[in-house]
Each structure stands twice: as structure tokens, then as C-alpha cells.
Write an enzyme that holds these catalytic residues in place. Structure first.
Site, short mmCIF file in Angstrom:
data_model
loop_
_atom_site.label_atom_id
_atom_site.label_comp_id
_atom_site.label_asym_id
_atom_site.label_seq_id
_atom_site.Cartn_x
_atom_site.Cartn_y
_atom_site.Cartn_z
N GLU A 150 10.76 -10.38 3.28
CA GLU A 150 9.76 -10.98 2.66
C GLU A 150 10.27 -12.41 2.24
OE1 GLU A 150 7.88 -9.10 -0.88
OE2 GLU A 150 6.10 -10.59 -0.57
N CYS A 159 3.96 -8.61 -0.78
CA CYS A 159 2.79 -9.46 -1.12
C CYS A 159 2.64 -10.80 -0.39
CB CYS A 159 2.72 -9.64 -2.79
SG CYS A 159 2.89 -8.03 -3.61
N ASN A 179 -1.12 -3.94 2.52
CA ASN A 179 -0.02 -3.93 1.81
C ASN A 179 -0.25 -3.42 0.40
OD1 ASN A 179 3.16 -4.26 1.04
ND2 ASN A 179 2.03 -5.77 -0.40
N GLU A 180 0.22 -2.02 0.12
CA GLU A 180 0.04 -1.45 -1.08
C GLU A 180 -1.20 -2.01 -1.83
OE1 GLU A 180 2.48 -3.73 -4.54
OE2 GLU A 180 3.68 -2.40 -3.26
#
Ligand code: AHR
Length: 818
Positions: free
Chosen positions: A207, A409, A537-538
Site C-alpha cells: 500500500e 485504505c 477493503n475491510e
């Protein structure tokens, strides 16, 4: 009567069938402590449950500023469902709402404008109560069945017990294991069926956090090369974070402004305009903490330039060290009229830690510059627009089976406008769309999808792109009131097409498919062979999410049934997103879901059976983000060994846990938003952490067959046995058998390894040992030759992780009667 008398009354067999339950919150911790309960037998003497334990906390907004619960109202409807609503802050006029059957498991939270009328009725009565110490609380009194209170108390007790286990740290081992003598164990292979396990278990999570891409893995040496830094990158908190950031003028013969008239590309609307009055002054870039140069290395310089006025086209490019000496230079020619890309190559005459780059026009007049770039010629695998060789090599050395990108994120972004759109990151660099990186800096998109896929191919790893499920981060703070929202339904068709296009771009025929042709034109004729695609994503598993995920999932599955879609089940190993995410994935038959948890070493030690009872008929697991967190967030022997131990259990369950990746990967020294990370670096040095070495030991010692063993520990203390782990696997490709042994005790543990029934092809083995004191941050695994027999002794040092790789154990197939 004292509170204790009440507690005793509560415990008596003749206690009442119903009790009073009081729900309330406090203003402590800026109203972030959530919904509390107290109970009473008579409605006047109150006992707190869990001493202000938060049975429900607010999900609204970003971690740094929000997550607040103000004035909660709790109400139960005729069907027994509890509804809770609260104000999320003083300004946004937003009400949060959720529901629960048992006050323990809550549905994903929804957020409404204050004007929307819904249950619970916010004009409901507010009751005041007083605790025995005189403290006043405002909330609601409810008459409930006493079983409900039992359950709340039980849940709190369970949580408290689990927190105690989670808090176990090695610093207390001297006391915990006082007098403990070396432990003896026996590890015996059990002839019987071998369990097939995933050969893709260890991968990496990339990321752009902590300057992992720009200023990190992406080898570009010029900061703000595109003059696109802007105040919004840091949400206006830093006035110096603007289009001129990292640039300055040396000398007083020129002025430097940023212009937007006729830019090189609409996506790249800002550029530098120099008005030179007296030649000799320079526009200077400071790089990322300076520009590191290596003596004798080539550097590729380029820029887009044009002269707006004046007659002299010559411009000097100089790399200078901090004493003012020239380290490299070149002369370029800038045409008048329209933009032109100009290049030169320079060779550094000395090694410099922090040089600067100077652009010095030789004449007077106007010069426009954009996309000012300096790359080491020598990138990883010599790819143009490539990656920093040393950093990329550390990743290749992990031998990862897959690379997940671009987050985290970053994949779903902070608010709808910040969702990472893959199409913005391909094509000529000047046409890519830079954007705000949600970790508080600028993302050039120079390291884009093409470069990610190319890197995966270069290191033999499968690409795992993760795309937003049509919703941004559940902690969004940017855009409107922030928080999760969804791409409007009338735009979803186009968004889904964007996802389908990615698959065509990666795998499409270079001649017959539109996107396949674009990939080929960019330089990669052969399809990339994409197999995996992450969606989400989560995320908060809200209705907004579910609707969009389902649409995307069904469309991709219908068009590309062979693509394995990775779903998402929230940011934690429990709770409403985890429950709802699993429910949805199971209903839709999503092949695999992405679990995330950042937990303490104590959690990993005490949850070693986490996957043992996972239903194998349900979606499989990608443990996509995990790490062991200690207070102060170091990487040390304690964090590394707790992961190494847990991974022995993950390997045992690698029939259901198919993939895993430690997170985050990179942290640039002095620029970290998140710790711990697996690899720290600055412009010239790399610090591999103890956690890196654990990942490397697993990555380079993977297999595809799990060998069942018995593991006898000659010590009955549970605290001892849960700190010892083993896993025996085989790599059917090489025939090697790999024994992994983790010892998280302060004493050695001798093990008799009995490879009963296995006929060993050779006695030669290689032993790797990572060991040290719990707080050691610099431990490096040793490697040595080791001799084994069918039965051999091995002494696990205190606080150690050992890997014994027995070469070419070719006869195993026959013995285990598969
Ligand atoms: O790994 C850092 C962050 O942790 C990721 O971006 C996010 O998915 C998680 O919360």
C-alpha cells in the site's frame, strides 16, 4: 444497603425475573467511550456493568476526530429488537442508528440526517440516576428480563478475561515462568493421509502508506515533479503543501510561479513558469529528503518544457551536493512554442546522500517546465519508470506468491472522490491522474497498475489488485459528512464496467480486445494472467455496501467465472462487519474473503485455534492484513515470534486459509503514518525487521502438503504449551520436508523429532534460527548445515523460531500411502 448487598441479592436463587437496566454514555474521552449499562434490582441502587465498558461504540467518521456517541437513546420494540440512536457530533446534524437482539451483537450502523424520522424516537424520556458515589448519569431506564443482565455481565467478564490474555507480554515471563526448567517435547510424524494445503500462503500487501510508493519503492527522485501538490492533499492543514512544495529558487535573477494555462495534459494542469531576468539563477528541487546518488551510476533526466518568450533554448541541469560541488550535469534544449519532452542522462561523479537538482536557463525570458523527472537508470530489472532496485529486491527475497495492491485504505479511498481508479494510473505519466493520498500526502500514480502487474511478473508472484466495492473507507472524513456512502446507483453500471475492463486489460487478447490492445501498446503483449481480484477493503457491511458488492460480484462472476473474487469481512476478527461480511460471502458463495486483524502478541498466543473450526465448506480465507502490536509499536523478537508461532497454526489450517500477508509493508523513516511495518528504509539504507525475517522464513520454506504429527509436551502448564508451536510440511515440487518449531519460552525446549515412517533420502538439512531477547530489534536468522536422521534431537533455543529444511525427501509419497 451496599452495592455488594445488591450483588449478592443478584446471585441468590430467588432473585427477581426482571431487573432494571440503565443505558447511558459519558462525555469522557470526547464522548468516545460508547454505550454503557448499569443494573438495579429496585430502580434506585445502581451497579455499573464492567465499570463503563462500551457495549456499543460509534463507527462514524475518521479515527482521529470522530467515533463519538452523544446522547444515546435506546428503545425496544414489540418484537424485542433493541434500537439505539445517537448524535455523532455537535455539528453535522447526523444521527447514527443500529439495532440488536441481545445488546451484544449490533447490526452495522446507519447514519441519517437529523431531520429523518425513525426509531428510536429521539424525543424519548431521559432518566437520571445516581450511583452510590453520588455520580449522576443521564440515559434510559428499561425493565428487562434478568437473563439479559446476566448476558451483559457475562459478556463483560468474558471480554475482561480475554483482554487479560491479550495483554500477556514477554516482559512478565520472568515471573510467569519462575523456576521453569528446559522443556522436553516429542514431535512424531503420523503416517496417514497428507493434507493438501495452499501453496500460495505467503504473499505481500503493498500500500502507498508511509511513503511506500512515491518517495519509496517508485524510483522517481524528484518530489512534486508534476507541480500538482495541493492544499487538499493534507485537507488544508499545511499551507506550504502546495504546487511549489519541494521547489525553491536559488539566486535572484528569476521568478517562479505556477501556471495552468495550456498545460501538457488536462489531468496535469499545473506547471512551473520561470521568468528569467538575469541568467544564472536556478529552480531547485530538494527530492525526498534530498536526492541520493551513487558514484558512477547513470541517472535519466527528463522534463516537459517550452519557452514562452526569449531566445535562448539552452538549460543546464545540475546535481549538486550540499557543499555546492557539481556531482553531475547536462545541457538540454527547450523549444519555443509547444510542450516537448526533453531527456538527458547524467553520471554521478561521487556518492551523495542528499543532493539537489538545479534547472538553470541560460537566457532571459519565460520558460515553462512540467513532469521534471530523475530516475536511476538502474531500476529493478531495468524497467523504465521502474522501482528502486534495493527495495524491490527485498520483496523478491521474500518469495511472495502474490502481491496485493494498491491497499488497504488507499484502494477504497477517503470519500467517493478518493476511490482509487485503476484507469487513472495507466498510460503516459503526464496523462495519469494524481490524487490525494488518504494517508496525508500526494499520490502521483507513477507507480500505477501497469507497473504493479509488471513487478508481480518480475518476481513470479500473482497479482491481487483490490478494487473498491463501490464504497469508500468506513472511516472517511473527506466530502460531505464523510463516512461510508456509495457510488450512486445510476453510476454503478459504469463502475462495474471499469472493473470488467481491468480483467480485459490484464488478460485480453492483444489484437482482438480493446483493453488487451492498450496493454500491448503499453509494452506487455502477453496477457498478465490475472487470477485473483479483491473487491472491497475491510468495509462497513452496510446495506449500501451489500447492494454494490452483490452487483459487482455477480457481474464479474458471470463474465469471468474463472476469476477468483476475494470478498471482505471488515477490519476485525469479530463484530458486526465480520459477522455480516461472512454471512453475505457465504450466501453469495464468494470463494475467499479477506480478514484483517492487528492484535497483541498475547492475542496470537491465546488464539492459536482460531481457524481450527472454520467450516471448510464456506468461503476460504485470505488473512490479508495482520501484525502483532505491542505498546510503542516496535518490531522485535516478541512481535516476530508471536507471528511465527501463529503461522504454524495457519499452516496447519492452510487448507482453509489460502493466503496471508503481513501489513503494512514499508515505512519510510521519519514519514510513517503507521507502525510497525515490515521494512523500514530511507533514501539509501534498508532496515529489515524481525517480522520481515519471519515472513521470509515462511515465504522461502513453503509447501503444499501438511504432514500430520503428534506433539507431546512434557509439561502440563497451559502457559507453557501454548507458547510452543510446530508445523511439518512438504513441498511436493522439491520433495523437501520442512519442520518449523517456535519456542516463545524463556527456556530451551528440546524436541525429539521422529520422522517415523518417512524414508529420508539424505541426512542433509539446512537449519535457520531466529532468536534473541524479547526486546531485540536487530536479530537476524542464522543459517547452518544440520544433519538429521529418521529420529533426531533438536534443542530450540529460548525465544526462537527454527526452520529445518530436509532436502529431497523423495520417498515420502509412498510411505504415507496417498
Ligand atoms: O495497513 C494499514 C491499514 O490498515 C490499511 O490501509 C487498512 O486496510 C487497515 O486499516
Amino acid at each position: 444497603m451496599s452495592v455488594w448487598a445488591d450483588v449478592l441479592a443478584y446471585c441468590l436463587p430467588n432473585r427477581p425475573d426482571s431487573l432494571f437496566l440503565f443505558s447511558y454514555s459519558t462525555t469522557k474521552n470526547r464522548c468516545r467511550n460508547g454505550l454503557h449499562f448499569a443494573w438495579s434490582a429496585d430502580g434506585s441502587r445502581w451497579t455499573k456493568i464492567g465499570n463503563e465498558y462500551g457495549f456499543l461504540t460509534c463507527d462514524y467518521g475518521s479515527w482521529s476526530t470522530q467515533k463519538r456517541m452523544i446522547d444515546p437513546v435506546l428503545e425496544r420494540n414489540a418484537d424485542g429488537i433493541w434500537f439505539c440512536s445517537w448524535l455523532v457530533n455537535e455539528n453535522d446534524k447526523i444521527i447514527a442508528r443500529t439495532q440488536s437482539l441481545d445488546l451484544l451483537l449490533w447490526k452495522p450502523q446507519e447514519f441519517y440526517k437529523e431531520s429523518v424520522i425513525m426509531r428510536p424516537d429521539r424525543s424519548a424520556r431521559r432518566d437520571s440516576i445516581y450511583f452510590s458515589n453520588g455520580e449522576k448519569a443521564i440515559g434510559q431506564i428499561h425493565k428487562v428480563e434478568s437473563r439479559l443482565v446476566d448476558n451483559l455481565i457475562g459478556r463483560y467478564d468474558q471480554k475482561a478475561y480475554r483482554s487479560q490474555l491479550d495483554a500477556e507480554q514477554m516482559k512478565d515471563d520472568a515471573l510467569r515462568f519462575k523456576g521453569l526448567l528446559p522443556v522436553r517435547t516429542q514431535l512424531t510424524v503420523q503416517p496417514g493421509p497428507i493434507k493438501r494445503i495452499s501453496k500460495d500462503l505467503i504473499g505481500i500487501f503493498f500500500e502507498d502508506i508511509n511513503y511506500g510508493a512515491d518517495g519509496g519503492l517508485y524510483a522517481e527522485l524528484i518530489q512534486n515533479r508534476d507541480f500538482e501538490y495541493n492544499l487538499h492533499d493534507k485537507l488544508g492543514t499545511d499551507p506550504d503543501w502546495n504546487a511549489m512544495h519541494s521547489w525553491k529558487v536559488k539566486g535572484d535573477g528569476l521568478t517562479f510561479t505556477v501556471d495552468t494555462v495550456q498545460p501538457i495534459h488536462i489531468h496535469n494542469s499545473h506547471y512551473a513558469l520561470l521568468n528569467v531576468k538575469t541568467p544564472g539563477s536556478a529552480l531547485v528541487n530538494e527530492g525526498w529528503d534530498g536526492i541520493a546518488l551513487q558514484k558512477g551510476e547513470k541517472y535519466d533526466f527528463s522534463l516537459f518544457g517550452k519557452r514562452t518568450t526569449g531566445t535562448s533554448s539552452a538549460v543546464s541541469i545540475i546535481l549538486r551536493d550540499n557543499s555546492g560541488s557539481v556531482v553531475a550535469s547536462s545541457l538540454i534544449s527547450i523549444p519555443s512554442g509547444s510542450w516537448k519532452k526533453v531527456k538527458s542522462t547524467m553520471i554521478a561523479s561521487s556518492t551523495v546522500q542528499a543532493a539537489t537538482l538545479e534547472i538553470i536557463p541560460s537566457g532571459t525570458g519565460g520558460y515553462a517546465f512540467d513532469m521534471v523527472s530523475l530516475f536511476p537508470h538502474n531500476t529493478f530489472k531495468n524497467r523504465p519508470n521502474g522501482l528502486r532496485k534495493d527495495l524491490a529486491q527485498t520483496l523478491a527475497d521474500l518469495h511472495p506468491r502474490f502481491v496485493r495492491f494498491p491497499g488497504g485504505c488507499v484502494a477504497h479511498g477517503d470519500g467517493l472522490g478518493n476511490i482509487y481508479r485503476w484507469k487513472n494510473t495507466i498510460g503516459p505519466l503526464e496523462s495519469r491522474v494524481p490524487q490525494r493520498n488518504l494517508w496525508g500526502y500526494h499520490q502521483t500514480a507513477g507507480l500505477g497498475y501497469y507497473e504493479f502487474f509488471q513487478f508481480c511478473e518480475d518476481i513470479g508472484a500473482k497479482p491481487l489488485p483490490v478494487l473498491a466495492a463501490g464504497v469508500p473507507c468506513q472511516n472517511s472524513q473527506d466530502g460531505g459528512a464523510g463516512q461510508q456512502c456509495g457510488i450512486p446507483m445510476n453510476e454503478m453500471k459504469a463502475y462495474i464496467q471499469e472493473i470488467l475492463d481491468l480483467i480485459e486489460w490484464a488478460n485480453g487478447d492483444p489484437k482482438t480486445s480493446y483493453w488487451g490492445r492498450l496493454r500491448a501498446e503499453a509494452g506487455h503483449i502477453k496477457p498478465f494472467g490475472l487470477e485473483l481480484l479483491g473487491i472491497g477493503n475491510e468495509d462497513l457491511i452496510s446495506e449500501v455496501f451489500k447492494d454494490r458488492f452483490k452487483m459487482i460480484y455477480e457481474a464479474v462472476h458471470a463474465k469471468y467465472p474463472k476469476i477468483k473474487i476475494v470478498g471482505t469481512v471488515g477490519p476485525f476478527y469479530e463484530g458486526s462487519d465480520y459477522e455480516e461480511g461472512w454471512k453475505l460471502a457465504t450466501e453469495l458463495k464468494v470463494p475467499i474473503v479477506d480478514e484483517h486483524y492487528y492484535n497483541s502478541p498475547g492475542w496470537f498466543i491465546n488464539n492459536r485455534n482460531f481457524y481450527d473450526n472454520y467450516d471448510r465448506s464456506k468461503p476460504h480465507v485470505y488473512l490479508g492484513e495482520y501484525a502483532s502490536h505491542l505498546p510503542g509499536r516496535p518490531n522485535n523478537i516478541e512481535t516476530a515470534l508471536s507471528c511465527a508461532l501463529y503461522l504454524t497454526d495457519v499452516e496447519r489450517n492452510a487448507d482453509v486459509v489460502e493466503m496471508s500477508s503481513y501489513a503494512p509493508l514499508f515505512g519510510k523513516e521519519n514519514h510513517c503514518q503507521w507502525r510497525p511495518d515490515m521494512i523500514y528504509f530511507d533514501n539509501t539504507k534498508i532496515k529489515l525487521t524481525t517480522d520481515y525475517y519471519v515472513q521470509k522464513l515462511y515465504g522461502t520454506n513453503g509447501g503444499d502438503e501438511y504432514v500430520p504429527c503428534t506433539w507431546k509436551i512434557e509439561n502440563e502448564n497451559d502457559a507453557v504449551s501454548k507458547r510452543l508451536g510446530q508445523s511439518v510440511i512438504r513441498d511436493s515440487h522439491s520433495g523437501d520436508v520442512i519442520v518449523k518449531l517456535a519456542n516463545l519460552l524463556p527456556v530451551s525446549a528440546t524436541t525429539v523429532v521422529d520422522l517415523k515412517g518417512l524414508v529420508i533420502g539424505t541426512k542433509k538439512a539446512v537449519l535457520h534460527v531466529l532468536k534473541g531477547n524479547p526486546t531485540d530489534t536487530d536479530a537476524i536468522p542464522s543459517e547452518s548445515a544440520f544433519e538429521v536422521g529418521n529420529k533426531f534431537d533438536y534443542e530450540m533455543p529460548p525465544y526462537s523460531f527454527s526452520v529445518i529444511r530436509i532436502k529431497g525427501n523423495l520417498l515420502m509419497d509412498k510411505i504415507l500411502n496417498r
